[in-house]
Design a protein around this motif. Sequence first.
Motif, PDB file in Angstrom:
ATOM      1  N   GLY B 420      -0.974  15.386  88.243  1.00 55.30           N
ATOM      2  CA  GLY B 420      -2.099  16.254  88.585  1.00 55.30           C
ATOM      3  C   GLY B 420      -3.402  15.621  88.123  1.00 55.30           C
ATOM      4  N   TRP B 421      -4.468  16.400  88.230  1.00 53.25           N
ATOM      5  CA  TRP B 421      -5.806  15.865  87.984  1.00 53.25           C
ATOM      6  C   TRP B 421      -6.558  16.696  86.975  1.00 53.25           C
ATOM      7  CZ3 TRP B 421      -7.765  11.412  90.194  1.00 53.25           C
ATOM      8  CH2 TRP B 421      -6.910  10.802  91.139  1.00 53.25           C
ATOM      9  N   ASN B 422      -7.303  16.011  86.122  1.00 49.49           N
ATOM     10  CA  ASN B 422      -8.169  16.699  85.170  1.00 49.49           C
ATOM     11  C   ASN B 422      -9.626  16.422  85.533  1.00 49.49           C
ATOM     12  OD1 ASN B 422      -5.890  17.401  83.666  1.00 49.49           O
ATOM     13  ND2 ASN B 422      -6.019  15.498  82.476  1.00 49.49           N
ATOM     14  N   PRO B 423     -10.332  17.437  85.977  1.00 44.04           N
ATOM     15  CA  PRO B 423     -11.766  17.224  86.191  1.00 44.04           C
ATOM     16  C   PRO B 423     -12.398  16.660  84.918  1.00 44.04           C
ATOM     17  CG  PRO B 423     -11.087  19.350  87.066  1.00 44.04           C
ATOM     18  CD  PRO B 423      -9.905  18.792  86.322  1.00 44.04           C
ATOM     19  N   ALA B 424     -13.289  15.695  85.085  1.00 43.97           N
ATOM     20  CA  ALA B 424     -13.949  15.089  83.915  1.00 43.97           C
ATOM     21  C   ALA B 424     -15.046  16.047  83.439  1.00 43.97           C
ATOM     22  CB  ALA B 424     -14.525  13.722  84.278  1.00 43.97           C
ATOM     23  N   VAL B 425     -14.619  17.021  82.661  1.00 47.44           N
ATOM     24  CA  VAL B 425     -15.545  18.071  82.216  1.00 47.44           C
ATOM     25  C   VAL B 425     -16.242  17.699  80.904  1.00 47.44           C
ATOM     26  CG1 VAL B 425     -14.226  19.902  83.338  1.00 47.44           C
ATOM     27  CG2 VAL B 425     -13.689  19.260  80.983  1.00 47.44           C
ATOM     28  N   HIS B 426     -16.070  16.458  80.476  1.00 52.26           N
ATOM     29  CA  HIS B 426     -16.563  16.068  79.147  1.00 52.26           C
ATOM     30  C   HIS B 426     -18.045  16.373  78.945  1.00 52.26           C
ATOM     31  CE1 HIS B 426     -13.004  13.819  80.217  1.00 52.26           C
ATOM     32  NE2 HIS B 426     -12.788  13.557  78.949  1.00 52.26           N
ATOM     33  N   GLY B 433     -20.862  23.929  77.773  1.00 57.58           N
ATOM     34  CA  GLY B 433     -20.394  24.704  78.910  1.00 57.58           C
ATOM     35  C   GLY B 433     -19.000  25.249  78.640  1.00 57.58           C
ATOM     36  N   LYS B 434     -18.707  26.376  79.222  1.00 61.47           N
ATOM     37  CA  LYS B 434     -17.377  26.969  79.077  1.00 61.47           C
ATOM     38  C   LYS B 434     -16.447  26.385  80.143  1.00 61.47           C
ATOM     39  CE  LYS B 434     -18.483  30.473  76.123  1.00 61.47           C
ATOM     40  NZ  LYS B 434     -19.127  29.644  75.102  1.00 61.47           N
ATOM     41  N   LEU B 435     -15.148  26.591  79.938  1.00 59.36           N
ATOM     42  CA  LEU B 435     -14.156  26.100  80.890  1.00 59.36           C
ATOM     43  C   LEU B 435     -13.354  27.261  81.450  1.00 59.36           C
ATOM     44  CD1 LEU B 435     -12.778  22.983  78.956  1.00 59.36           C
ATOM     45  CD2 LEU B 435     -14.499  23.028  80.778  1.00 59.36           C
ATOM     46  N   ARG B 436     -12.839  27.060  82.662  1.00 55.18           N
ATOM     47  CA  ARG B 436     -11.905  28.042  83.226  1.00 55.18           C
ATOM     48  C   ARG B 436     -10.667  27.281  83.669  1.00 55.18           C
ATOM     49  NH1 ARG B 436     -13.516  27.690  89.180  1.00 55.18           N
ATOM     50  NH2 ARG B 436     -14.982  25.967  88.977  1.00 55.18           N
ATOM     51  N   TRP B 437      -9.546  27.957  83.641  1.00 56.94           N
ATOM     52  CA  TRP B 437      -8.283  27.339  84.014  1.00 56.94           C
ATOM     53  C   TRP B 437      -7.976  27.700  85.454  1.00 56.94           C
ATOM     54  CZ3 TRP B 437      -5.268  23.591  82.695  1.00 56.94           C
ATOM     55  CH2 TRP B 437      -3.928  23.545  83.112  1.00 56.94           C
ATOM     56  N   LEU B 438      -7.742  26.691  86.298  1.00 55.88           N
ATOM     57  CA  LEU B 438      -7.427  26.937  87.699  1.00 55.88           C
ATOM     58  C   LEU B 438      -5.906  26.981  87.844  1.00 55.88           C
ATOM     59  CD1 LEU B 438      -9.943  24.482  89.439  1.00 55.88           C
ATOM     60  CD2 LEU B 438     -10.283  26.867  88.767  1.00 55.88           C
ATOM     61  N   GLU B 439      -5.404  28.108  88.281  1.00 57.99           N
ATOM     62  CA  GLU B 439      -3.963  28.283  88.341  1.00 57.99           C
ATOM     63  C   GLU B 439      -3.326  27.483  89.476  1.00 57.99           C
ATOM     64  OE1 GLU B 439      -1.695  29.407  86.506  1.00 57.99           O
ATOM     65  OE2 GLU B 439      -2.936  30.353  84.957  1.00 57.99           O
ATOM     66  N   GLY B 459     -18.017  18.542  93.103  1.00 53.59           N
ATOM     67  CA  GLY B 459     -16.929  17.652  93.471  1.00 53.59           C
ATOM     68  C   GLY B 459     -15.735  17.816  92.554  1.00 53.59           C
ATOM     69  N   ALA B 460     -15.014  16.725  92.376  1.00 57.57           N
ATOM     70  CA  ALA B 460     -13.759  16.794  91.641  1.00 57.57           C
ATOM     71  C   ALA B 460     -13.958  17.250  90.204  1.00 57.57           C
ATOM     72  CB  ALA B 460     -13.070  15.427  91.672  1.00 57.57           C
ATOM     73  N   CYS B 461     -15.098  16.946  89.616  1.00 56.26           N
ATOM     74  CA  CYS B 461     -15.292  17.378  88.228  1.00 56.26           C
ATOM     75  C   CYS B 461     -15.502  18.888  88.148  1.00 56.26           C
ATOM     76  CB  CYS B 461     -16.437  16.627  87.551  1.00 56.26           C
ATOM     77  SG  CYS B 461     -18.077  17.168  87.979  1.00 56.26           S
ATOM     78  N   ASP B 462     -15.683  19.516  89.310  1.00 52.61           N
ATOM     79  CA  ASP B 462     -15.764  20.972  89.352  1.00 52.61           C
ATOM     80  C   ASP B 462     -14.428  21.571  89.781  1.00 52.61           C
ATOM     81  OD1 ASP B 462     -17.172  23.389  89.083  1.00 52.61           O
ATOM     82  OD2 ASP B 462     -17.519  23.483  91.240  1.00 52.61           O
ATOM     83  N   GLY B 463     -13.414  20.744  89.906  1.00 50.22           N
ATOM     84  CA  GLY B 463     -12.109  21.235  90.353  1.00 50.22           C
ATOM     85  C   GLY B 463     -11.992  21.336  91.861  1.00 50.22           C
ATOM     86  N   GLU B 464     -12.949  20.751  92.571  1.00 52.31           N
ATOM     87  CA  GLU B 464     -12.905  20.727  94.042  1.00 52.31           C
ATOM     88  C   GLU B 464     -12.381  19.372  94.479  1.00 52.31           C
ATOM     89  OE1 GLU B 464     -13.236  22.900  96.125  1.00 52.31           O
ATOM     90  OE2 GLU B 464     -14.358  24.542  95.176  1.00 52.31           O
ATOM     91  N   VAL B 574      -1.705  28.185  79.355  1.00 48.98           N
ATOM     92  CA  VAL B 574      -2.518  27.055  78.881  1.00 48.98           C
ATOM     93  C   VAL B 574      -3.808  27.522  78.205  1.00 48.98           C
ATOM     94  CG1 VAL B 574      -3.856  25.069  79.645  1.00 48.98           C
ATOM     95  CG2 VAL B 574      -1.502  25.358  80.429  1.00 48.98           C
ATOM     96  N   PRO B 575      -4.546  28.459  78.815  1.00 51.36           N
ATOM     97  CA  PRO B 575      -5.780  28.890  78.140  1.00 51.36           C
ATOM     98  C   PRO B 575      -5.529  29.494  76.753  1.00 51.36           C
ATOM     99  CG  PRO B 575      -5.811  29.593  80.418  1.00 51.36           C
ATOM    100  CD  PRO B 575      -4.435  29.060  80.163  1.00 51.36           C
ATOM    101  N   GLU B 576      -4.341  30.083  76.561  1.00 56.26           N
ATOM    102  CA  GLU B 576      -4.054  30.659  75.245  1.00 56.26           C
ATOM    103  C   GLU B 576      -3.907  29.583  74.166  1.00 56.26           C
ATOM    104  OE1 GLU B 576      -1.667  34.793  75.751  1.00 56.26           O
ATOM    105  OE2 GLU B 576      -0.754  33.074  76.740  1.00 56.26           O
ATOM    106  N   VAL B 577      -3.539  28.386  74.586  1.00 56.39           N
ATOM    107  CA  VAL B 577      -3.429  27.298  73.608  1.00 56.39           C
ATOM    108  C   VAL B 577      -4.811  26.902  73.103  1.00 56.39           C
ATOM    109  CG1 VAL B 577      -2.701  24.903  73.245  1.00 56.39           C
ATOM    110  CG2 VAL B 577      -1.300  26.447  74.627  1.00 56.39           C
ATOM    111  N   GLY B 578      -5.789  26.976  73.996  1.00 50.99           N
ATOM    112  CA  GLY B 578      -7.149  26.580  73.608  1.00 50.99           C
ATOM    113  C   GLY B 578      -7.372  25.096  73.834  1.00 50.99           C
ATOM    114  N   VAL B 579      -8.618  24.682  73.674  1.00 52.07           N
ATOM    115  CA  VAL B 579      -8.952  23.269  73.850  1.00 52.07           C
ATOM    116  C   VAL B 579      -9.669  22.766  72.611  1.00 52.07           C
ATOM    117  CG1 VAL B 579      -9.124  23.216  76.358  1.00 52.07           C
ATOM    118  CG2 VAL B 579     -11.085  23.946  75.017  1.00 52.07           C
ATOM    119  N   THR B 580      -9.574  21.486  72.388  1.00 59.21           N
ATOM    120  CA  THR B 580     -10.362  20.874  71.323  1.00 59.21           C
ATOM    121  C   THR B 580     -11.762  20.594  71.881  1.00 59.21           C
ATOM    122  OG1 THR B 580      -9.593  18.696  71.977  1.00 59.21           O
ATOM    123  CG2 THR B 580      -8.357  19.804  70.258  1.00 59.21           C
ATOM    124  N   THR B 581     -12.670  20.309  70.980  1.00 54.89           N
ATOM    125  CA  THR B 581     -14.054  20.109  71.400  1.00 54.89           C
ATOM    126  C   THR B 581     -14.247  18.690  71.932  1.00 54.89           C
ATOM    127  OG1 THR B 581     -14.605  21.535  69.566  1.00 54.89           O
ATOM    128  CG2 THR B 581     -16.424  20.386  70.627  1.00 54.89           C
TER     129      THR B 581
END
Lengths: 414, 997
Positions: B420-426, B433-439, B459-464, B574-581
Amino acid sequence: MSRYSVFSLVRNAFSYHQNWQRAWRSPDPKREYDVVIVGGGGHGLATAYYLATECGITNVAVIEKGWLGGGNTGRNTTIVRSNYLWDESAALYGHAMQLWQGLSQALNYNVMYSPRGLLHLAHSVHDMQEIQRRGNAIYLNGIDSEFLSPEQVREMVPFMSMEGRYPVLGALLQKRGGTARHDAVAWGYARAADAAGVDIIQNCEVTGFDIQDGTVTGVQTSRGRIGAKTVGVVTAGHSSVMAEMAGFRMPLESFPLQALVSEPVKPVVDCVIMSNGVHAYISQSDKGELVIGASSDAYNSYTQRGSYDIIEDTLQAICEMYPLFTRMRMLRQWGGIVDVTVDRSPIISKTPVRNLYFNCGWGTGGFKCTPGSGHVFAHSLANGDMHAIAAPFSMDRFNSGALVDEGAASAVAH
Amino acid sequence: MTQDNRLPAGGLIDRSRTLSFEFDGKTYTGHPGDTLASALMANGVTLLGRSFKYHRPRGLLAAGSEEPNALIQLERGAHTEPNTRATAIELYDGLNACSQNRWPSLKYDIGVVNSWLSRFFPAGFYYKTFMWPERLWMTYEHVIRRAAGLGVSPRLPDPDRYEHRHDQPELLVVGAGPAGLAAALSGARAGKRVVLVDENPQLGGSLLGSRDTIDGQSALDWVAGVRAELAEHPCVRVLTRTTLTGYFDYNYLIATEHVTAHLGPQASDDLPRQRLWKFRAKSVVLATGAIERPLVFADNDRPGILLASAVRTYQHRFGVLPGRRLVVFTNNDSAYSTAIDAASAGVAVTLVDCRDTAGDAAERGADAAGVTRMMGSAITGVSYRNGLQSVDVMALSADGTRVDGPVQKVPCDSACSSGGWNPAVHLHSQAKGKLRWLEDTHTYAPAACASTMPHSSVGACDGEFSLDQALNAGWAAGGATGPAPSAERVASIGALRPLWVVPCDHPVGEGPKKHFHEFQNDATAADLWLAQREGFESIEHTKRYTTTGMATDQGKTSNVNAIGILASSRGITVPEVGVTTFRPPYTPLTFGAIVGQNRRHLFHMVRKTPIHDWQADHGAVFEDVGDWKRARYYPKPGEDMDAAVRRECQAVREGVGLFDASTLGKIDLQGEDVAWLLDMLYTNAWGGLAVGKCRYGLMLNEHGMVFDDGVTTRVAENHYHMTTTTGGAARVLGWIEEWLQTEWPDKRVHATSVTEQWAVMALNGPRARAVLEALTEDDVSNDALPFMGFKEIQLAGVPARVFRISFTGEQAFEVNVPARYGRFVWEQMVAAGAAHDMVIYGTETMHVLRAEKGFIIVGQDSDGTMTPSDLDMDWIVSKKKADFLGKRSLTRSDTSRDGRKQLVGLLSEDPSLVLPEGAHVVSELRAAPPMPMIGHVTSSYFSPNVDGGRSIALAVIQGGFKRKGDWVDLPLIDGRRVRAKVVDPVFVDAAGERVKS
């Protein structure tokens, strides 16, 4: 607590590490504790550990808003030293230094305290006067302290520039100074405190204090009320917020402090090098990353995030000390919130509220004193009276003027 | 060696030219347009490095900056650079690269023993051992440190330079893939000042590695058209080879332009190696694309196993494929393009899809291209011996937790996977900015951004992930009207089956095979589970305990997999796990680029007085005082410092000396409330100071502690000239401004730093007036210009301000002339002084002379803990004034108690022994420390003027005033024990007659 050792490691390897115990439990809070420690950083966890193991008080909870060691304990540059000027500081940090030795064994957790030696460089006549005064004081306080000539400095740190904008005229060496693994300190204390009966409660935010007739009786938290006979607040950069909840003001200012690491490389910096003149400090982690820090941001803030110009200033100073490092790369940079007192010494103190104690104000240099701070704070909480080493760090000193002014003497970034 | 893996045609390389390069001592060839990674792949080199912990052999994973494995030491000697991603190095002729972290060689690495013992080295093993015996830790650590690290830091001075540039675009577009190009083009057409940055040498981003069609033409032709149009817009700046690495508050962004990286060490000296851009952008469009994540299957780290998209990029951008028999392992449709394109190039492709069905178009395309499909299957093992031999494939259970049935061995020489793909949200995350999980695509994508850092992600960094949507979103973000570029609408990912850990024929973590999610640091799924088992539940704890995401790639390919693995094992979302900064920088940022030109003499500006060059010409030895260079002494041939200083000291007291005091802080104060201000700043009363008079004052901080001193002179009715210590000049001005601006905004005072506007020359000594008189016709007699008087005169034809003040206790004149006349007047004075045997003296002599008089230096004899009373200066503290800064604190219990440290003089028992400054006085001399300290030596010199020559010292000692006449002990760090007598701190002219003469 199942003990860690090379044998337990081997034994567990044969069951594919499926049988390791939790390092600490995750209990629900009880209705009441003898002592509630607010703040699950190194100092808070160490306090709980010493309460349970030395003071016979095991009905203790450590309450942490987020995750253990997630504040300044997990954000500092891991430096350990005790080369302070004033007697009061020397007693406190020297006490910590004694506890660092043997800490891994006491906790049965390798905190990787590594006395690699710590150098304070002097770049001017004024710097030389400062390190002479401090070095002599440290020596007379019975703490290890040596002066190095420029030649000795060159021998000890071969790749450092001696002839930069500010040439190195000498240095003060503390051989027992060095580093420790910051996360391991929090985890080691947490595990040992838990084993001694302490409840460690994460993801539990204190929202207020219950105070009756000037005496604290418990804390309000995001997980309900928790009663307490004694409350110790150890919340670093957020201590002034906690004090406000308790109805008084804490003489602290909170600033962002940043640090950074480089990509890992093979050993090149063996000891810890600090320079107040050029203004930066550097060491190399066991993983090989150069660990670098300098001064705090100039403005007050509670965001764990600083401004870029500090990074620029810091690396300018580092590349002045180590011109060879201009081709190295910064891998990661981060910020924490430091709680700074006007005399750059901590507050370990009773408060206007009975049975409510604060341990804060460690500013930019609290990590090194984690064991000492926890130890004297635990004894103070247990006895209802401040430990002799902690006594000079009462918040009364800001009224009496009896400051322990480490900042005035050397204006050092700790 | 020949480029066996190079395809006969294709790629954006220049096949007409051949470049030669070296890797680990062997010579290979490649072409312009290659990266080191693609050139090595072309030459069939798959083993590129060793992992950090287990020293497992590693090859390429990626084609871009997310590469975790292929880190090499680029170049040797002064140009060397450790940990450089082979995928990010553009090939140049003569390039020299070495593998890292292996000994004696990459192929035979002794460190591989760690891999054999890896069973005993799970996550965090080092916290559990190396504790016995305690004293051996330093030995263990020594070994650990040598084994750790990756490359080697440079050991020679950096021959390159770096520079900074600033820009303030209206629209900053990050990433020049389809979305970013659409945004930049749109912004340009809307007339905005646009900056477009991209880390690659060419524009196009993902289009470079694909075969898409835009606006009816090939994507590459469309890119060329956009490039040409952008070049015509005068307000558009396109920066390639430029990585946007940091996103800070209020749209302040940092990017590094790699100016010479593609040229190597032979680049022209005229060019900086890197240029750091600092942008303050009105609006920011992030078009940073997405990073493919690998599948976490058994031994997925073997050299020759890449990301699926990387294989496609290597094929289309570089005309190279990793082998002739390729296995593609996927859980989504995007890898089908890789399989189809590789098959079209004649490669035997087996596609292992963990799903039972893929999208129709994908399946049809694969079948048409002759790709062998194994559906509902998974790779469960890898045979690797000096290269991939085969992979094991088994049927995957419906719930994805088991594999069943017979093992099918698929021979292959290369493999790739797509999880799969991870948008480069860095950058979005750096900007809080906040993140949302695309199911549907099982990815994190940007959600709301912070108000202080407005930006949009497209584009792809937006999950498109569809090209058409990327173009549309980019176009809209740029702000132009008119139709957006368009492409065929294709669902590139399709229905993704989340499979965070791919099972194998033994329970994951309980057998020989390893499932890596984090390659460089060797973190496996089993490590994550161990961390959970041990209570490291917070994602931040898991990260730190397993070192996931802490490698030089900062988890670009590993973080989301780790989070997914944790979510699936804990049965939470996945969102319940949380993300690191996500923290800056996006990719590691060169120190030199951050430092820029601010090195060596530009690190801190050297401040020089107008007389500096004369001093240098006349043999002065300088010292650093803050940023100033000050002449410390002027040795005559054969003289050391002691001899020079004795000569200078004696000459001043017996005749006359000239001293450059230009560094003294000077503040011009004007306005009707200056007198009021001075009353607040200083402890003494200032109301009665007449025009033409000087007065000495002490300033206290809020704690009542002395923090600066100096002389202030009333030069006119509402005009004062304040002097401060050299080091305190900026601090005092800041102090004044802070009070004026925050507490006393109604007061009418202008404070201006004039330190560098005046050259200051101090004439000191019994014959000072004689020298002055030789240069002026004005009356400077004791009557016309008495002690603490001020007068403006003509001196050597130049207007001068003369202050009758003294820091030596001698008859003295401080002559101030505009800085531009400084050297001229100095030379005139030197000439006039010759008749009087005038000596030129430096700061060291100044220090001795003032110490002889017991005059303090703030910051040396006082340290921020001394009150005026401690300094025996009660006389300067007004008892009448209602208030002054610090007054409140002087009466605090500790500040006013008896027994505080007090300033005294010390005379050592041995008059030739100069006590070391910083030596401490103890109340009880013991054989060894600890010993109770009661004070310390603040200043100490040999004085040729006291008792025919002896040492003198100033010290602060508890209750010192009452100890005068007592003997005290000073144990020195070198073991010496010395004694000294406490005396009054005034050693010369106690009556104070000379200064008035």
